[in-house]
Scaffold this motif. Structure first.
Motif, PDB file in Angstrom:
ATOM      1  N   GLU A   1      -4.103  -1.436 -12.193  1.00 40.36           N
ATOM      2  CA  GLU A   1      -5.455  -0.732 -12.488  1.00 40.36           C
ATOM      3  C   GLU A   1      -5.551   0.489 -11.325  1.00 40.36           C
ATOM      4  O   GLU A   1      -6.286   1.639 -11.796  1.00 40.36           O
ATOM      5  CB  GLU A   1      -6.527  -1.680 -11.790  1.00 40.36           C
ATOM      6  CG  GLU A   1      -8.122  -1.320 -12.583  1.00 40.36           C
ATOM      7  CD  GLU A   1      -9.077  -1.585 -11.438  1.00 40.36           C
ATOM      8  OE1 GLU A   1      -9.111  -2.878 -10.786  1.00 40.36           O
ATOM      9  OE2 GLU A   1      -9.716  -0.791 -10.779  1.00 40.36           O
ATOM     10  N   ILE A   2      -5.002   0.298 -10.306  1.00 41.31           N
ATOM     11  CA  ILE A   2      -5.293   1.435  -9.283  1.00 41.31           C
ATOM     12  C   ILE A   2      -4.493   2.762  -9.728  1.00 41.31           C
ATOM     13  O   ILE A   2      -4.891   3.775  -9.553  1.00 41.31           O
ATOM     14  CB  ILE A   2      -4.648   0.780  -7.974  1.00 41.31           C
ATOM     15  CG1 ILE A   2      -5.855  -0.005  -7.254  1.00 41.31           C
ATOM     16  CG2 ILE A   2      -4.516   2.147  -6.935  1.00 41.31           C
ATOM     17  CD1 ILE A   2      -5.235  -0.718  -5.794  1.00 41.31           C
ATOM     18  N   LEU A   3      -3.061   2.432 -10.337  1.00 41.96           N
ATOM     19  CA  LEU A   3      -2.348   3.389 -10.725  1.00 41.96           C
ATOM     20  C   LEU A   3      -2.547   3.832 -12.086  1.00 41.96           C
ATOM     21  O   LEU A   3      -2.218   4.852 -12.562  1.00 41.96           O
ATOM     22  CB  LEU A   3      -0.936   3.265 -10.531  1.00 41.96           C
ATOM     23  CG  LEU A   3      -0.399   2.856  -9.102  1.00 41.96           C
ATOM     24  CD1 LEU A   3       1.022   2.445  -9.166  1.00 41.96           C
ATOM     25  CD2 LEU A   3      -0.257   4.380  -8.363  1.00 41.96           C
ATOM     26  N   SER A   4      -3.412   3.252 -12.956  1.00 38.57           N
ATOM     27  CA  SER A   4      -3.494   3.216 -14.407  1.00 38.57           C
ATOM     28  C   SER A   4      -2.499   3.708 -15.056  1.00 38.57           C
ATOM     29  O   SER A   4      -2.498   4.720 -15.796  1.00 38.57           O
ATOM     30  CB  SER A   4      -4.811   4.114 -14.477  1.00 38.57           C
ATOM     31  OG  SER A   4      -4.678   5.695 -13.997  1.00 38.57           O
TER      32      SER A   4
ATOM     33  N   ASP B   1      -4.103  -5.461  -9.930  1.00 38.72           N
ATOM     34  CA  ASP B   1      -4.642  -4.814  -9.056  1.00 38.72           C
ATOM     35  C   ASP B   1      -3.869  -3.328  -9.237  1.00 38.72           C
ATOM     36  O   ASP B   1      -4.438  -2.203  -9.256  1.00 38.72           O
ATOM     37  CB  ASP B   1      -4.596  -5.125  -7.473  1.00 38.72           C
ATOM     38  CG  ASP B   1      -5.516  -6.274  -7.423  1.00 38.72           C
ATOM     39  OD1 ASP B   1      -6.582  -6.101  -8.122  1.00 38.72           O
ATOM     40  OD2 ASP B   1      -5.490  -7.266  -6.595  1.00 38.72           O
TER      41      ASP B   1
ATOM     42  N   VAL C   1       2.501   1.700  -3.311  1.00 39.00           N
ATOM     43  CA  VAL C   1       1.749   2.216  -4.323  1.00 39.00           C
ATOM     44  C   VAL C   1       1.244   3.564  -4.187  1.00 39.00           C
ATOM     45  O   VAL C   1       0.955   4.322  -5.022  1.00 39.00           O
ATOM     46  CB  VAL C   1       0.426   1.143  -4.359  1.00 39.00           C
ATOM     47  CG1 VAL C   1      -0.463   1.698  -5.572  1.00 39.00           C
ATOM     48  CG2 VAL C   1       0.860  -0.148  -4.645  1.00 39.00           C
ATOM     49  N   ARG C   2       1.046   3.943  -2.894  1.00 39.36           N
ATOM     50  CA  ARG C   2       0.560   5.329  -2.708  1.00 39.36           C
ATOM     51  C   ARG C   2       1.547   6.329  -3.112  1.00 39.36           C
ATOM     52  O   ARG C   2       1.138   7.289  -3.869  1.00 39.36           O
ATOM     53  CB  ARG C   2       0.232   5.646  -1.227  1.00 39.36           C
ATOM     54  CG  ARG C   2      -0.485   6.971  -0.806  1.00 39.36           C
ATOM     55  CD  ARG C   2      -0.445   7.098   0.465  1.00 39.36           C
ATOM     56  NE  ARG C   2      -1.455   8.124   0.894  1.00 39.36           N
ATOM     57  CZ  ARG C   2      -1.737   8.467   2.110  1.00 39.36           C
ATOM     58  NH1 ARG C   2      -1.079   8.024   3.086  1.00 39.36           N
ATOM     59  NH2 ARG C   2      -2.599   9.601   2.332  1.00 39.36           N
TER      60      ARG C   2
ATOM     61  N   MET D   1       0.700  -1.242  -0.070  1.00 37.94           N
ATOM     62  CA  MET D   1       0.267  -0.075  -0.089  1.00 37.94           C
ATOM     63  C   MET D   1       0.931   1.306  -0.036  1.00 37.94           C
ATOM     64  O   MET D   1       0.607   2.145  -0.731  1.00 37.94           O
ATOM     65  CB  MET D   1      -1.015  -0.129   1.110  1.00 37.94           C
ATOM     66  CG  MET D   1      -1.870  -0.894   1.116  1.00 37.94           C
ATOM     67  SD  MET D   1      -3.115  -0.860   2.513  1.00 37.94           S
ATOM     68  CE  MET D   1      -3.909   0.691   2.216  1.00 37.94           C
TER      69      MET D   1
ATOM     70  N   ASP E   1       2.023   6.806  -6.746  1.00 37.97           N
ATOM     71  CA  ASP E   1       0.704   7.640  -7.377  1.00 37.97           C
ATOM     72  C   ASP E   1       1.097   9.051  -7.277  1.00 37.97           C
ATOM     73  O   ASP E   1       0.741   9.829  -8.248  1.00 37.97           O
ATOM     74  CB  ASP E   1      -0.614   7.373  -6.422  1.00 37.97           C
ATOM     75  CG  ASP E   1      -1.715   8.028  -7.282  1.00 37.97           C
ATOM     76  OD1 ASP E   1      -2.219   7.530  -8.290  1.00 37.97           O
ATOM     77  OD2 ASP E   1      -1.955   9.075  -6.723  1.00 37.97           O
TER      78      ASP E   1
ATOM     79  N   ASP F   1      -3.192 -12.527  -0.534  1.00 37.83           N
ATOM     80  CA  ASP F   1      -2.467 -11.944   0.776  1.00 37.83           C
ATOM     81  C   ASP F   1      -2.117 -10.717   0.074  1.00 37.83           C
ATOM     82  O   ASP F   1      -1.666  -9.785   1.043  1.00 37.83           O
ATOM     83  CB  ASP F   1      -1.741 -12.816   1.496  1.00 37.83           C
ATOM     84  CG  ASP F   1      -2.543 -13.737   2.160  1.00 37.83           C
ATOM     85  OD1 ASP F   1      -3.725 -13.407   2.794  1.00 37.83           O
ATOM     86  OD2 ASP F   1      -2.141 -14.820   2.445  1.00 37.83           O
ATOM     87  N   MET F   2      -1.732 -10.719  -1.194  1.00 42.74           N
ATOM     88  CA  MET F   2      -0.861  -9.536  -1.625  1.00 42.74           C
ATOM     89  C   MET F   2      -1.739  -9.003  -2.892  1.00 42.74           C
ATOM     90  O   MET F   2      -2.237  -9.828  -3.636  1.00 42.74           O
ATOM     91  CB  MET F   2       0.430  -9.993  -1.942  1.00 42.74           C
ATOM     92  CG  MET F   2       1.403  -8.858  -2.634  1.00 42.74           C
ATOM     93  SD  MET F   2       2.846  -9.489  -3.018  1.00 42.74           S
ATOM     94  CE  MET F   2       4.032  -8.617  -1.741  1.00 42.74           C
ATOM     95  N   MET F   3      -1.540  -7.687  -2.984  1.00 43.44           N
ATOM     96  CA  MET F   3      -2.223  -7.130  -4.311  1.00 43.44           C
ATOM     97  C   MET F   3      -1.668  -7.827  -5.565  1.00 43.44           C
ATOM     98  O   MET F   3      -0.621  -7.738  -5.583  1.00 43.44           O
ATOM     99  CB  MET F   3      -2.040  -5.623  -4.285  1.00 43.44           C
ATOM    100  CG  MET F   3      -2.915  -5.070  -3.530  1.00 43.44           C
ATOM    101  SD  MET F   3      -2.843  -3.187  -3.675  1.00 43.44           S
ATOM    102  CE  MET F   3      -1.615  -2.910  -2.896  1.00 43.44           C
ATOM    103  N   SER F   4      -2.398  -8.066  -6.691  1.00 42.95           N
ATOM    104  CA  SER F   4      -1.897  -8.529  -7.781  1.00 42.95           C
ATOM    105  C   SER F   4      -1.406  -7.603  -8.577  1.00 42.95           C
ATOM    106  O   SER F   4      -1.513  -6.429  -8.466  1.00 42.95           O
ATOM    107  CB  SER F   4      -2.952  -9.371  -8.686  1.00 42.95           C
ATOM    108  OG  SER F   4      -3.931  -8.459  -9.203  1.00 42.95           O
TER     109      SER F   4
END
Lengths: 196, 271
Positions: free
Chosen positions: B194-197, B191, B150-151, B147, B154, B185-188
Motif C-alpha cells: 500500500e505504501i509503495l503502491s 502495508d 521501503v524508503r 523502513m 520508493d 512488530d513488523m510491517m505486513s
C-alpha cells in the motif's frame, strides 16, 4: 471505604486496558513515519518553500476572504497514486464586492507604483499616495512577519508579491513550479478545502 | 528469439538483490528457459559466489567491453543447469569501466540467444544503477519490510518511473517474518504494498536455509522442500506469465506445519 477501594481497582483495571488499546504497535509507528517521510521525499519542495507558498496563498486569498490566518493548514497528502495539496482555512467571512474591488485596485496601483519606481519617474502627489498605501500594506504584513520573519521582511515583501513563481524558482532549480505548463497542472490538482 | 531483459534492483544494500537474482535465474532455467545473468556490481561481485561459479571465471564483462574476448567466451555455464550462464563482473575495476551504451549493446546481443537476461544491479542510485538499468525493459524491486529498505525502494521506483525504457516494475518482498507480522512488530505485506503502491511479484520468507545455501554456493531453489526455495520458484512462474497464488506464510510457518514437516521427514528417512 470499601466502595473507594473497588472504585480505585476498577479505574486501574480500566486504565490498564485503555493503555493496551491506545498503545501503537511498532508496525503502525513504522507505517506512519514512513508515510510522512515518503511524502517529503516525493516532493522537491523544501519546508522553507512550503512556508513561502503558504504565506503567498494567504495573501492571495485574503483579498477575497477574511480568515483565521493562524489556523490555516497546508499539507501534502497522498490519495492513492495522486498527490493532493490540502489547504484548510477557517473562513471568518467572505468579503463583499466593494471590499474586493478596493483590494484589487490597491494591488493594481501598487504594481504601477513599483514600475514608476523602476523607471524613476515620480510625482510629488503620487508619492504621498504611495506612502499611505505602503503603511496599509505594512499593517497587513505584520502578522506574517511575526510568523515567518525570514520569508517576508521589509523591502523583500514587495518583490515576493510581484513575481511569486519566479521568486520561488530562482532559489530552487528542481522546483516543480519552474515551468508554467506544469504550474497549471499543479493548480488542477490543488484541492482547496474550506472549513467554516 | 527476443529475450526479456529484467533488472533486479533495490537501492538499499543487503536486502537480497544478489540472492534473488541467483534464485530467480536458477528457477527460470529449471523451468526450461535459456537464462543469462549479468553481474553489474563491478568491484564488489558476488553473484558468482552464490552460484558456486567463482572458480570458473576466466573473462569478465570488462574483458568483453574492452574486446579482450568474445561475448560468448565470457559466459560461464552453471554446474548443474546447461540452460543457465553467468557474465561475471570484474573484481579489480570500478563502476566507470562499463558505460550505459556498452551494457545496452551487450543486452541487445544476448537477447537473440536467450529467453531471459537478468541484470543484478549494485546498491545505490549512482552510475552503477544507471548502467544496470540501461539495457532493461522490466525491473524487479527487492525490498524488505523495514523502513529504510521501503524508503529506498520508493526512491528507486521514482527513478524507474522516470525511465522510458522500463515498461514495468514489480516488487519482491524479501525476508518476511510471519511471526513478527502477527505480533504487529513488523510491517505486513499489505502495508508495504500500500505504501509503495506497486504490484507484487513475490513474498520470500526469512529462511535460515539461505545462509547455508549461500555457504555451499547453491541457490535455495534447488532445495524443493525449503519455503524460500518454493517462494522463488513461484516468482519465476509469475515472471513467465503464470497466475500463482501467494503462499500463506502464516500457515506455512505455524507449529502444526512444522510438526507435519518433521514427521514427513521421519517417514521419508524410514523408507
Amino acid at each position: 471505604m470499601k466502595d473507594n477501594i473497588f472504585a480505585e481497582l476498577y479505574n486501574k483495571l480500566l486504565g490498564f486496558f485503555r493503555q493496551a488499546e491506545e498503545e501503537e504497535s511498532a508496525k503502525d509507528v513504522a507505517c506512519n513515519r514512513l508515510r510522512v517521510v515518503l511524502m517529503q521525499d516525493r516532493t522537491n519542495l523544501t519546508p522553507q518553500l512550503l512556508e513561502r507558498m503558504r504565506s503567498e496563498l494567504v495573501e492571495l486569498l485574503s483579498k477575497y476572504l477574511e480568515m483565521d490566518k493562524e489556523a490555516l493548514e497546508l499539507n501534502l497528502d497522498q490519495e492513492g497514486e495522486q498527490m493532493a495539496l490540502m489547504l484548510s482555512i477557517p473562513v471568518i467571512r467572505a468579503k463583499d464586492e466593494a471590499e474586493i474591488e478596493k483590494a484589487l485596485a490597491e494591488e493594481e496601483e501598487k504594481t504601477e507604483e513599483t514600475t514608476d519606481e523602476n523607471s524613476e519617474e515620480s510625482d510629488e502627489s503620487e508619492d504621498d499616495e504611495d506612502e499611505i498605501q505602503e503603511e496599509d500594506s505594512d499593517d497587513t504584513e505584520t502578522d506574517e512577519e511575526t510568523s515567518h520573519p525570514e520569508l517576508v521582511s521589509g523591502s523583500q515583501a514587495a518583490t515576493v508579491r510581484k513575481f511569486p513563481d519566479k521568486e520561488i524558482c530562482g532559489d530552487c532549480r528542481e522546483c516543480e513550479l519552474s515551468d508554467d505548463i506544469e504550474c497549471e497542472k499543479k493548480s488542477q490538482n490543488l484541492s482547496v478545502k474550506k472549513t467554516k | 528469439m527476443s529475450g526479456r531483459v529484467i533488472v533486479i534492483t533495490s537501492g538499499k544494500g543487503g536486502v537480497g538483490k544478489t540472492t534473488a537474482s541467483a534464485n530467480i535465474g536458477t528457477a527460470l532455467a529449471k523451468a526450461g528457459n535459456k537464462v543469462v545473468m549479468i553481474d553489474t556490481d563491478l568491484g564488489l561481485r558476488n553473484l558468482d559466489l552464490l552460484l558456486g561459479l567463482e572458480n570458473r571465471i576466466v573473462y569478465t564483462i570488462v574483458d568483453v567491453v574492452e574486446e579482450r574476448c568474445k561475448l560468448k567466451q565470457a559466459l560461464v555455464k552453471d554446474k548443474k543447469n546447461p540452460n543457465l550462464c553467468l557474465l561475471a563482473a570484474a573484481q579489480t575495476r570500478d563502476k566507470s569501466a562499463v558505460t550505459e551504451e556498452q551494457l545496452k549493446d551487450i543486452c541487445e546481443k544476448l537477447k537473440k540467444d536467450y529467453d531471459f537476461i537478468l541484470v543484478d544491479c549494485p546498491a545505490g542510485i549512482e552510475q552503477g544503477f544507471q548502467n544496470a538499468v540501461a539495457g532493461a525493459t522490466e525491473a524487479i524491486v527487492v525490498t524488505t519490510p523495514e523502513m529504510s529498505a521501503v524508503r529506498d525502494a520508493d526512491r528507486i521506483i521514482g527513478l524507474l518511473e522516470a525511465k522510458e525504457e522500463i515498461e514495468s516494475y514489480r516488487l519482491l518482498l524479501n525476508r518476511v517474518r510471519p511471526n513478527l507480522i502477527k505480533s504487529k512488530d513488523m510491517m505486513s505485506v499489505e502495508d508495504v504494498v500500500e505504501i509503495l503502491s506497486a504490484d507484487l511479484i513475490g513474498i520470500i520468507p526469512e529462511d535460515t536455509g539461505i545462509i547455508t545455501s549461500t555457504n555451499k554456493g547453491e541457490p535455495i531453489v534447488n532445495d524443493e522442500k525449503s519455503l524460500a526455495g518454493r517462494a522463488y520458484m513461484n516468482v519465476a512462474r509469475r515472471i513467465m506469465g503464470e497466475e500463482v497464488d501467494f503462499m500463506n506464510l502464516e500457515e506455512e510457518t505455524s507449529v502444526v506445519a512444522k510438526v507435519k514437516k518433521f514427521f514427513k521427514g521421519l517417514m521419508g528417512k524410514e523408507k
